[in-house]
Design a protein around this motif. Sequence first.
Motif, PDB file in Angstrom:
ATOM      1  N   ILE A 124       0.808  -1.213   0.000  1.00  0.00           N
ATOM      2  CA  ILE A 124       0.000   0.000   0.000  1.00  0.00           C
ATOM      3  C   ILE A 124       0.848   1.272   0.000  1.00  0.00           C
ATOM      4  CG2 ILE A 124      -0.309   0.273   2.495  1.00  0.00           C
ATOM      5  CD1 ILE A 124      -2.921   0.722  -0.389  1.00  0.00           C
ATOM      6  N   GLY A 125       2.154   1.186   0.280  1.00  0.00           N
ATOM      7  CA  GLY A 125       3.027   2.341   0.059  1.00  0.00           C
ATOM      8  C   GLY A 125       3.108   2.645  -1.423  1.00  0.00           C
ATOM      9  N   PHE A 126       3.222   1.601  -2.215  1.00  0.00           N
ATOM     10  CA  PHE A 126       3.169   1.670  -3.670  1.00  0.00           C
ATOM     11  C   PHE A 126       1.793   2.199  -4.090  1.00  0.00           C
ATOM     12  CE2 PHE A 126       3.517  -1.563  -7.492  1.00  0.00           C
ATOM     13  CZ  PHE A 126       3.402  -0.526  -8.404  1.00  0.00           C
ATOM     14  N   GLY A 127       0.749   1.663  -3.465  1.00  0.00           N
ATOM     15  CA  GLY A 127      -0.610   2.105  -3.773  1.00  0.00           C
ATOM     16  C   GLY A 127      -0.844   3.564  -3.427  1.00  0.00           C
ATOM     17  N   LEU A 128      -0.272   4.015  -2.318  1.00  0.00           N
ATOM     18  CA  LEU A 128      -0.403   5.415  -1.919  1.00  0.00           C
ATOM     19  C   LEU A 128       0.211   6.324  -2.977  1.00  0.00           C
ATOM     20  CD1 LEU A 128      -1.241   7.428   0.335  1.00  0.00           C
ATOM     21  CD2 LEU A 128       1.029   7.076   1.347  1.00  0.00           C
ATOM     22  N   LEU A 129       1.377   5.946  -3.474  1.00  0.00           N
ATOM     23  CA  LEU A 129       2.029   6.696  -4.552  1.00  0.00           C
ATOM     24  C   LEU A 129       1.130   6.759  -5.784  1.00  0.00           C
ATOM     25  CD1 LEU A 129       4.490   7.940  -6.088  1.00  0.00           C
ATOM     26  CD2 LEU A 129       5.207   5.573  -6.549  1.00  0.00           C
ATOM     27  N   VAL A 130       0.631   5.607  -6.209  1.00  0.00           N
ATOM     28  CA  VAL A 130      -0.215   5.553  -7.405  1.00  0.00           C
ATOM     29  C   VAL A 130      -1.460   6.420  -7.217  1.00  0.00           C
ATOM     30  CG1 VAL A 130      -1.639   4.059  -8.867  1.00  0.00           C
ATOM     31  CG2 VAL A 130       0.620   3.286  -8.116  1.00  0.00           C
ATOM     32  N   SER A 131      -2.076   6.347  -6.042  1.00  0.00           N
ATOM     33  CA  SER A 131      -3.312   7.102  -5.805  1.00  0.00           C
ATOM     34  C   SER A 131      -3.077   8.605  -5.911  1.00  0.00           C
ATOM     35  CB  SER A 131      -3.910   6.746  -4.443  1.00  0.00           C
ATOM     36  OG  SER A 131      -3.121   7.248  -3.376  1.00  0.00           O
ATOM     37  N   LYS A 132      -1.935   9.069  -5.450  1.00  0.00           N
ATOM     38  CA  LYS A 132      -1.630  10.503  -5.549  1.00  0.00           C
ATOM     39  C   LYS A 132      -1.450  10.925  -7.006  1.00  0.00           C
ATOM     40  CE  LYS A 132       0.408  10.904  -0.944  1.00  0.00           C
ATOM     41  NZ  LYS A 132      -0.711  11.732  -0.423  1.00  0.00           N
ATOM     42  N   LEU A 133      -0.779  10.096  -7.777  1.00  0.00           N
ATOM     43  CA  LEU A 133      -0.546  10.433  -9.184  1.00  0.00           C
ATOM     44  C   LEU A 133      -1.841  10.355  -9.994  1.00  0.00           C
ATOM     45  CD1 LEU A 133       2.876   8.645  -9.755  1.00  0.00           C
ATOM     46  CD2 LEU A 133       2.430  10.980  -8.961  1.00  0.00           C
ATOM     47  N   VAL A 134      -2.705   9.401  -9.664  1.00  0.00           N
ATOM     48  CA  VAL A 134      -4.011   9.309 -10.328  1.00  0.00           C
ATOM     49  C   VAL A 134      -4.840  10.560 -10.033  1.00  0.00           C
ATOM     50  CG1 VAL A 134      -6.230   8.080 -10.317  1.00  0.00           C
ATOM     51  CG2 VAL A 134      -4.090   6.794 -10.478  1.00  0.00           C
ATOM     52  N   THR A 135      -4.819  11.012  -8.782  1.00  0.00           N
ATOM     53  CA  THR A 135      -5.538  12.242  -8.428  1.00  0.00           C
ATOM     54  C   THR A 135      -5.016  13.425  -9.232  1.00  0.00           C
ATOM     55  OG1 THR A 135      -5.998  11.469  -6.180  1.00  0.00           O
ATOM     56  CG2 THR A 135      -6.075  13.841  -6.545  1.00  0.00           C
ATOM     57  N   MET A 136      -3.706  13.509  -9.364  1.00  0.00           N
ATOM     58  CA  MET A 136      -3.118  14.601 -10.141  1.00  0.00           C
ATOM     59  C   MET A 136      -3.556  14.540 -11.602  1.00  0.00           C
ATOM     60  SD  MET A 136       0.742  14.905  -8.551  1.00  0.00           S
ATOM     61  CE  MET A 136       1.129  16.324  -9.588  1.00  0.00           C
ATOM     62  N   ALA A 149       6.394  14.766  -9.803  1.00  0.00           N
ATOM     63  CA  ALA A 149       5.770  14.475  -8.513  1.00  0.00           C
ATOM     64  C   ALA A 149       6.054  13.038  -8.077  1.00  0.00           C
ATOM     65  CB  ALA A 149       4.265  14.709  -8.594  1.00  0.00           C
ATOM     66  N   ALA A 150       6.075  12.122  -9.045  1.00  0.00           N
ATOM     67  CA  ALA A 150       6.382  10.724  -8.718  1.00  0.00           C
ATOM     68  C   ALA A 150       7.751  10.619  -8.060  1.00  0.00           C
ATOM     69  CB  ALA A 150       6.328   9.863  -9.975  1.00  0.00           C
ATOM     70  N   ASP A 151       8.742  11.278  -8.636  1.00  0.00           N
ATOM     71  CA  ASP A 151      10.091  11.253  -8.058  1.00  0.00           C
ATOM     72  C   ASP A 151      10.086  11.830  -6.644  1.00  0.00           C
ATOM     73  OD1 ASP A 151      11.186  10.121 -10.317  1.00  0.00           O
ATOM     74  OD2 ASP A 151      11.809  12.029 -11.196  1.00  0.00           O
ATOM     75  N   TYR A 152       9.329  12.902  -6.467  1.00  0.00           N
ATOM     76  CA  TYR A 152       9.259  13.550  -5.151  1.00  0.00           C
ATOM     77  C   TYR A 152       8.621  12.618  -4.118  1.00  0.00           C
ATOM     78  CZ  TYR A 152       7.906  16.895  -1.522  1.00  0.00           C
ATOM     79  OH  TYR A 152       7.738  17.544  -0.324  1.00  0.00           O
ATOM     80  N   PHE A 153       7.468  12.053  -4.458  1.00  0.00           N
ATOM     81  CA  PHE A 153       6.771  11.188  -3.504  1.00  0.00           C
ATOM     82  C   PHE A 153       7.563   9.915  -3.211  1.00  0.00           C
ATOM     83  CE2 PHE A 153       2.766  13.336  -5.195  1.00  0.00           C
ATOM     84  CZ  PHE A 153       2.667  14.181  -4.099  1.00  0.00           C
ATOM     85  N   ILE A 154       8.201   9.357  -4.240  1.00  0.00           N
ATOM     86  CA  ILE A 154       9.009   8.149  -4.037  1.00  0.00           C
ATOM     87  C   ILE A 154      10.097   8.398  -2.995  1.00  0.00           C
ATOM     88  CG2 ILE A 154      10.738   6.647  -5.138  1.00  0.00           C
ATOM     89  CD1 ILE A 154       8.966   6.882  -7.715  1.00  0.00           C
ATOM     90  N   SER A 155      10.692   9.575  -3.037  1.00  0.00           N
ATOM     91  CA  SER A 155      11.782   9.884  -2.104  1.00  0.00           C
ATOM     92  C   SER A 155      11.279  10.204  -0.700  1.00  0.00           C
ATOM     93  CB  SER A 155      12.615  11.056  -2.631  1.00  0.00           C
ATOM     94  OG  SER A 155      11.860  12.248  -2.658  1.00  0.00           O
ATOM     95  N   HIS A 156       9.955  10.387  -0.556  1.00  0.00           N
ATOM     96  CA  HIS A 156       9.424  10.790   0.754  1.00  0.00           C
ATOM     97  C   HIS A 156       8.412   9.816   1.356  1.00  0.00           C
ATOM     98  CE1 HIS A 156      11.493  14.613   0.945  1.00  0.00           C
ATOM     99  NE2 HIS A 156      11.142  14.868  -0.306  1.00  0.00           N
ATOM    100  N   ILE A 157       8.125   8.707   0.669  1.00  0.00           N
ATOM    101  CA  ILE A 157       7.193   7.727   1.233  1.00  0.00           C
ATOM    102  C   ILE A 157       7.943   6.755   2.137  1.00  0.00           C
ATOM    103  CG2 ILE A 157       5.806   5.682   0.661  1.00  0.00           C
ATOM    104  CD1 ILE A 157       4.555   7.193  -1.600  1.00  0.00           C
TER     105      ILE A 157
END
Length: 294
Positions: A124-136, A149-157
Amino acid sequence: MLRIITDSASDLPKEYITAHQLHVIPTPVVIDETDYFDGKTIQTKDFYNILDDTKRDIRTYHINPAMFEEAFLPYAQAGDSVIYICFSTGIAGTFNAANIAKANVLEQYPDFDLTIIDSKSASIGFGLLVSKLVTMLENGAPKETIIEAADYFISHIHHVFTVHTLAYLIKGGRLSKFKGTIAETLDMKPILIVDKDGSLQVLKTVRGRKKSLKALIDYAKSNGYELSSQTVAFCHGEDENALQFLLALADEELKPKDKLISTVGCAIGAHTGRGIVGVCFLDASEEKYKEFLS
């Protein structure tokens, strides 16, 4: 048209997948020499019931290039632009297989615009990333901004997990049989994290199930950024009691703005067994992308 696709190691809830019409490529799982596909030809409840039977031969393998070609071709034929967010290279070979498939598809459709992103994440860490990008994407963000944004979230999840039994970690070679047997005897539970390279690491061990669940919340409190203002993700391997205990602790101590809750699927569950529980969150602000996340 710009599309986001992912794979089933993201463990996103079925309701979310349906609501957002998200294309999720299923992870293969082999049970007694028969291939099944996570979330498609086998569901999590059935999978864990089979997994509980230690006599069954169960293993997973990553999505192969032929499977990826089958998934990518319709988008190439339609002239769509695609972002594929994949399971961590630190855990599986999915990223390399996807790139082999991309090269093959480009031979037929040289104008196909496909970006493959290594999530360096799991479950679900992977899922959290995907959900943010889908919203965007749904809020009109351009492809370049979504990739940034993907690079940013990956570095901060952050991902932090624990398991109910060590048997599957021993079986998979992530823990020696000698150390694992001693730890099981002493009721020691590992606290696991996914590191910045996307690999699974043991952070520490604690004694007892409830202490291990409390350790997940303590880790989130110590490492999260203003958790009361963000979506915190929770997952479990068909262990509703542990999940509810964890959620009660989270409500009391983390007070997250929103929760994303899911069941761990075959890709991770095959290597952890029933009873894996996890928490995932950000250690930095989302303000930079607020325009596309509201």
